[in-house]
Design a protein around this motif. Structure first.
Motif, PDB file in Angstrom:
ATOM      1  N   LYS A  72       0.833  -1.209   0.000  1.00  0.00           N
ATOM      2  CA  LYS A  72       0.000   0.000   0.000  1.00  0.00           C
ATOM      3  C   LYS A  72       0.869   1.261   0.000  1.00  0.00           C
ATOM      4  N   ILE A  82      -4.421  -2.472   0.806  1.00  0.00           N
ATOM      5  CA  ILE A  82      -5.275  -2.376   1.999  1.00  0.00           C
ATOM      6  C   ILE A  82      -6.111  -3.642   2.159  1.00  0.00           C
ATOM      7  N   SER A  99     -12.007   2.264   6.746  1.00  0.00           N
ATOM      8  CA  SER A  99     -11.018   2.299   5.664  1.00  0.00           C
ATOM      9  C   SER A  99     -11.475   1.583   4.398  1.00  0.00           C
TER      10      SER A  99
END
Length: 519
Positions: free
Chosen positions: A78, A94, A140
């Motif tokens: 990431k 992620i 997220s």
């Protein structure tokens, strides 16, 4: 030994955390702390024989080192792709990190749930770490990414129940997490990409890897179930095995790959392999090395026949194959990494298929393979499958397959990241080989709690530094930008981990070195 192994893993986690320093690296720290405590619950379950499935003996559970591989790989991927401005692969990193954390949490909850009496403190710690991770994922991940993570978890649960039951004593809990977690992620990626095919999007060699891995795994599951009801040693069963392999290969795997790459897979593969003169030279050279490896196997078996029926190959003899693999991979990494990528996939498929032939005693070569390979067994091959040679291939290939090509526009990452594709060569091909050879022949000072020696570890570190210097000389694409201290620290940590881990080092060490170099 377990405490030192845990300390080394914590050091890697904290170094990555110091470099990245975001919410996911904090989650990795929380996961490492709870995995450290749960690891002792798994070890106790293995000692008492209450671990539900039969796991590999003569090793600890390995939960902590295995739990951190996928999360840390996702975090560093990431970060690299964010720096390169590639949003798609930043989100992919992620998802990888979140998936790894959820799979590790599942194994932790399983261990806590079957431990009697219930360990209150460990339960609380697991609950806190799980809450932090799930809260972070909630803020997220998009809805589609959450579904993707849960799909991998579901596949992992079912795959674990099937394979750990069918293959007793082949894995420790940590190895099962690494191998089955990786297979589950690959299977989910293949399903996702098959349902969302866009012509021209995606590299054919990536699809080739996904289809090949899933294809050989499904082939194995099909024949495992089939041979429960019939004897696999007869000529009729063997003919049926070969016929069904051809049917599944030509009727399922080939059309599946055709759907993804929109070309005839066989024509594409032939055109790819013989595209340039360099590739032709490399293929001839690799064929010669493969013949040399077969020659070593036949020579050692002839030696056994003349000396003793109980003769086993020595450590140094087994390391011949490490030297051959290094000689195979280095020219590929320097001259044509895409060809090496595809050749490694083909080799993995062949290795797994031959293991099926050996395991099921498929005529005419099944019994011969059993006899030839039994010479090279060690204490890690305690189950019905022989996996060490497959782990060696995986350890060398995973850094090539997992290299984020899209986030490296010039084909290489800056600084120490330029050595990422060489992680397998350095950690297993050079470090592990030199440590074993020098440690077994000249080592006298043993590391506390292990059979590994101080001399072996030090020579391994020194050999890897020399190998890095040679890579700098012969591979013009590698530019380390004065990151020598980080490379030395990475190599030293991974070499110390080799001395203390009881897990399959061929699989674990390259991944940890890749994580450190990508960070």
């Amino acid at each position: 030994a377990v405490l030192v192994e845990s300390l080394l893993v914590f050091t890697v986690v904290l170094l990555v955390h110091a470099v990245v320093w975001d919410r996911f690296s904090w989650c990795a720290v929380a996961l490492a702390i709870q995995a450290f405590y749960v690891q002792f619950k798994w070890d106790r379950l293995l000692q008492l024989g209450g671990a539900v499935f039969q796991f590999r003996g003569a090793a600890n559970s390995g939960l902590l080192p295995a739990s951190m591989v996928m999360p840390l790989l996702g975090v560093v991927m990431k970060e690299r792709c964010r720096a390169a401005g590639i949003v798609y692969f930043e989100r992919f990193g992620i998802v990888v990190a979140s998936t790894g954390m959820l799979l590790a949490l599942f194994l932790s909850v399983l261990a806590v749930g079957i431990t009697k009496p219930v360990p209150t403190n460990t339960c609380i710690l697991t609950g806190i770490a799980g809450s932090v991770i799930i809260y972070t994922m909630k803020h997220s991940l998009t809805v589609s990414e959450v579904i993707e993570v849960l799909e991998v978890l579901l596949i992992f649960v079912y795959l674990s129940m099937i394979l750990l039951y069918l293959l007793p004593r082949c894995f420790t809990p940590g190895e099962a997490l690494l191998v089955l977690g990786g297979v589950s992620f690959v299977l989910n990626q293949l399903i996702k990409r098959s349902l969302n095919v866009i012509e021209g999007r995606g590299d054919p060699i990536d699809f080739f890897l996904l289809v090949a891995v899933v294809g050989v795994i499904l082939l194995g599951l099909f024949f495992t179930v089939l041979f429960i009801f019939m004897d696999s040693c007869t000529w009729i069963s063997s003919m049926f095995f070969h016929m069904m392999t051809a049917v599944l290969g030509l009727g399922v795997i080939m059309p599946w790959l055709y759907r993804l790459i929109h070309r005839n897979p066989l024509f594409w593969l032939l055109q790819f392999l013989f595209q340039t003169q360099t590739r032709l030279y490399l293929l001839v050279y690799w064929t010669f090395l493969a013949a040399s490896a077969c020659g070593v196997v036949f020579y050692q078996n002839a030696k056994r026949s003349s000396e003793s029926k109980k003769h086993q190959a020595s450590t140094i003899t087994r390391k011949y194959f490490h030297f051959i693999v290094v000689a195979t991979y280095v020219p590929g990494l320097i001259y044509d990494r895409q060809l090496l990528y595809v050749a490694a996939v083909l080799c993995l498929a062949v290795f797994i298929f031959l293991e099926y032939v050996r395991y099921f005693r498929i005529k005419p070569f099944g019994q011969t393979l059993r006899h030839l390979l039994s010479l090279f067994l060690d204490e890690r091959d305690s189950g019905p499958l022989i996996l060490t040679h497959i782990y060696l291939l995986l350890g060398m290939s995973l850094p090539v397959w997992l290299f984020p090509r899209s986030c490296a526009p010039k084909g290489t990452l800056p600084g120490a990241g330029a050595l990422v594709p060489y992680s397998g060569v350095l950690a297993v091909g050079v470090g592990d080989t030199i440590a074993s050879v020098f440690g077994s022949t000249m080592g006298e000072i043993k590391w506390p709690g292990t059979k590994k020696t101080f001399e072996g570890t030090m020579t391994a570190i020194f050999a890897q530094i020399i190998a890095v210097a040679l890579i700098l000389i012969f591979d013009s694409s590698v530019n380390l930008n004065s990151s020598y201290a980080w490379i030395l620290a990475s190599v030293s940590l991974v070499s110390l981990l080799e001395a203390y881990t009881t897990q399959i080092d061929n699989l674990l060490l390259p991944l940890y070195l890749q994580i450190m170099l990508m960070a």
